[in-house]
Write an enzyme that holds these catalytic residues in place. Sequence first.
Site, mmCIF file in Angstrom:
data_model
loop_
_atom_site.group_PDB
_atom_site.id
_atom_site.type_symbol
_atom_site.label_atom_id
_atom_site.label_comp_id
_atom_site.label_asym_id
_atom_site.label_seq_id
_atom_site.Cartn_x
_atom_site.Cartn_y
_atom_site.Cartn_z
ATOM 1 N NE ARG A 1 -3.178 1.238 -0.020
ATOM 2 C CZ ARG A 1 -3.584 2.412 0.758
ATOM 3 N NH1 ARG A 1 -4.755 1.839 1.491
ATOM 4 N NH2 ARG A 1 -3.366 3.509 0.742
ATOM 5 N NE ARG B 1 -1.240 2.409 -19.130
ATOM 6 C CZ ARG B 1 -1.155 1.194 -18.571
ATOM 7 N NH1 ARG B 1 -0.322 0.588 -18.046
ATOM 8 N NH2 ARG B 1 -2.394 0.510 -17.928
ATOM 9 C CB CYS C 1 -7.845 5.520 -11.994
ATOM 10 S SG CYS C 1 -6.580 6.276 -12.504
ATOM 11 C CD GLU D 1 -10.165 6.003 -0.966
ATOM 12 O OE1 GLU D 1 -9.392 5.764 -1.768
ATOM 13 O OE2 GLU D 1 -10.659 5.489 0.143
ATOM 14 N NE ARG E 1 -6.863 6.560 0.999
ATOM 15 C CZ ARG E 1 -7.320 7.740 1.281
ATOM 16 N NH1 ARG E 1 -7.936 8.498 0.236
ATOM 17 N NH2 ARG E 1 -7.490 8.216 2.534
ATOM 18 C CE1 TYR F 1 -1.035 5.017 3.685
ATOM 19 C CE2 TYR F 1 0.623 3.389 4.081
ATOM 20 C CZ TYR F 1 -0.668 3.725 3.956
ATOM 21 O OH TYR F 1 -1.685 2.389 3.771
ATOM 22 N NE ARG G 1 -1.813 1.910 8.835
ATOM 23 C CZ ARG G 1 -1.892 0.634 8.472
ATOM 24 N NH1 ARG G 1 -2.210 0.094 7.205
ATOM 25 N NH2 ARG G 1 -1.042 -0.208 9.242
#
Length: 342
Positions: A9, A65, A76, A79, A91, A108, A116
């Site tokens: 992540r 890309r 994509c 969120e 994210r 992050y 986080r």
Amino acid sequence: MQLNFYAVRGAITVYKDDRESVLRKTKLLLNEIIKQNRLSHADIISIIFTATKDIRSVYPTVAAREMGMTDIPLICCQEMDVEGSLALCIRVMMNIRSEEHLKPKHVYLEGAVSLRPDLASRYTIAIDGPAGAGKSTIAKLLAEKLNILYLDTGAMYRAFALQVLESGLDPEVKADVEKVIDQTEISIKHDNGLQRVFLNNRDVTDEIRSERVSKAASAVAVIPEVRRKLVELQRKIAATNDLVMDGRDIGTYVLPDANLKIFLTASAEERARRRWSELKSKGLDVDYGSVLSDILKRDHNDSHREFAPLKKADDAILIDTTDKTIQEVVEQIESLVDFRRY
Ligand code: DC
């Protein structure tokens, strides 16, 4: 060949929603994930991106890309728009494969660190052992080779001891030492990789190396309140830096989750011989017997104190330096460093 599958992540924020910022920040994030997890494009199975509702200028996949990820499936999504959530955030969920077992490093960055904070830890190497085992020389060289910070925690106990001595107090008397805890401000600065220690804003880096301070440091280090104060500072520095930290209780108490723990030791006679020749080379006329008895006394103090005594952590690797050169030990530790494990 057995393949292992993982998901990594990551997240980053942009300051404003324009094409150039979104692409630049997305590339920064992807490159950081790739670097920290030592990936090649061939290790990446697919990537899912999400962007918050306030990002409309460009798809983050365009950045991937442009980085040459033309054969990797990318998608994509928007969120969820939860009230009060972090704005302007991209994210990433990267699915990867590896022949090795690894602990994925989630990344992050910038404003997204707040998502986080628990993952904001760094790569830490703990080196513990008795006085004269070669910890500081080895830790310093290792940090230099790995290009990470070296933190000598003994210097903090020494600076504290200097404060006790300068206040005319007895380092062996707990009540005396406790009197100065609140008036003692110790801080560390790094200049070109070299550590400088400050006592109440005064640079004491050189002063704390005397035998008088060595003995006093061993005495004050027994006191739990002194340790708590200095350990707090040590953990704070470790939270924001990749580093090699040396001391007595680093692997057992200060950084129990260090990525690599080493316990360096050598016979008391060899450690006394090293110390004796170091003092001799500085032109000091010292007797080997008294150096050995000082070493034995410090060993006893360090390993018999009640709070966080000198002890090998169960998961530390023991290295006896008695018959090894500094170079051999540094190389041995270097071969154990695995940045993938963070
Ligand atoms: O490593 P050094 O000789 O500079 O350490 C000075 C004293 O401080 C030593 O007697 C043990 C103590 N010390 C400690 O108790 N815990 C640490 N993490 C580092 C040093």
